[in-house]
Design a protein around this motif. Structure first.
Motif: not given
Length: 303
Positions: A269-275
């Motif tokens: 989820a962090l990767l998808v949100a670019r965080r």
């Protein structure tokens, strides 16, 4: 009649467990603040305003800051970053503040030095309500699954410590030794006592073996990739292995898989949100705890 009596007993246990969780969770904020020290630093002894923090249990709010008294804030007002932790073994990400509460070293716009601090500045750690609510829900769920069996007392004693560890690891990516190692020992001792009480649903021998097996497995992961798995996770795995092993090997495997799955979903989820990117370290302790919690629920319902 007997069925209704059984349902009434289970409901009472759940309500008592929820109240216990709310009461113990309300005592966690100060400990969460004090243990949320950056890597290589001692546990916090002062609030961000520089006043001594006395005791480990209770809400994280400084009465002296609320009264507008000045402290020695120079040491505690900086934004702290932790490097490699000797306990959790993970690196703190840039821009993450090591403080659990407000930074007390800088003056807020519109307030001259020496003026009394507003009462809002008195809170220096996590809020009481969220910790109390989470702990109450966890304890109630465990009680609903275990019912009136003797091991429910063990889960209710261990649950607040698990919530505290998750909160600290989320904040500073550190799993304190004073919590992880005693938790593992307490789990084995308490489960040993529960095994002496009639109508228990687990086996102490598999709890002991589960602690050793899961701890060894996490140790291998730590040795293979120290940057991705902290040594604090290895110590926490001992307690998780004991709790999951109580209900048998299928429960141990389910809880372990659930922890890794939750961690992978969070990272994705962090990767998808670019965080985050593929090299970003995330705290794994909360997912280890959550996986153990889900495994215990499944094992208790199936027992």
């Amino acid at each position: 009649m007997s069925t209704a009596t059984g349902l009434d007993s289970d409901l009472v246990v759940v309500l008592v467990a929820a109240l216990w969780g709310a009461a113990t969770g309300a005592l966690l904020p100060r400990a969460a603040y004090r243990f949320s020290a950056p890597s290589g630093e001692a546990w916090r002894e002062r609030c961000p305003g520089g006043h001594p923090v006395r005791g480990w249990l209770g809400r994280a709010r400084c009465g002296q800051c609320a009264a507008g008294e000045s402290g020695h804030s120079g040491e505690f007002g900086r934004s702290e970053q932790s490097g490699r932790s000797g306990e959790s073994g993970r690196s703190e990400q840039p821009g993450h503040s090591g403080e659990s509460g407000h930074s007390g070293g800088s003056h807020r716009p519109g307030r001259e030095p020496g003026q009394p601090r507003r009462s809002a500045d008195a809170r220096y750690g996590p809020r009481t309500a969220p910790l109390a609510l989470v702990t109450a829900l966890v304890c109630a769920a465990l009680a609903a699954a275990a019912g009136t069996r003797p091991e429910v007392a063990v889960w209710l004693l261990l649950a607040p410590v698990g919530v505290l560890l998750a909160a600290v690891d989320l904040k500073v990516r550190r799993l304190p030794d004073p919590l992880t190692l005693p938790l593992a020992g307490a789990a084995l001792v308490l489960l040993g006592l529960a095994a002496l009480v009639p109508e228990h649903a687990g086996e102490w021998s598999t709890a002991l073996l589960g602690a050793l097996v899961l701890g060894a497995g996490y140790l291998v992961l730590f040795l293979v990739n120290p940057a991705g798995m902290g040594f604090g996770d290895v110590k926490l795995a001992l307690a998780a292995g004991a709790a999951l092993g109580w209900y048998g090997w299928p429960t141990l495997m389910l809880g372990t898989f659930a922890g890794f799955l939750l961690g992978a979903l969070y990272g994705g989820a962090l990767l998808v949100a670019r965080r985050a990117d593929r090299k970003t370290a995330i705290p794994f302790g909360p997912f280890l705890v959550a996986g153990a919690f889900l495994g215990i629920l499944a094992g208790a319902y199936a027992a």
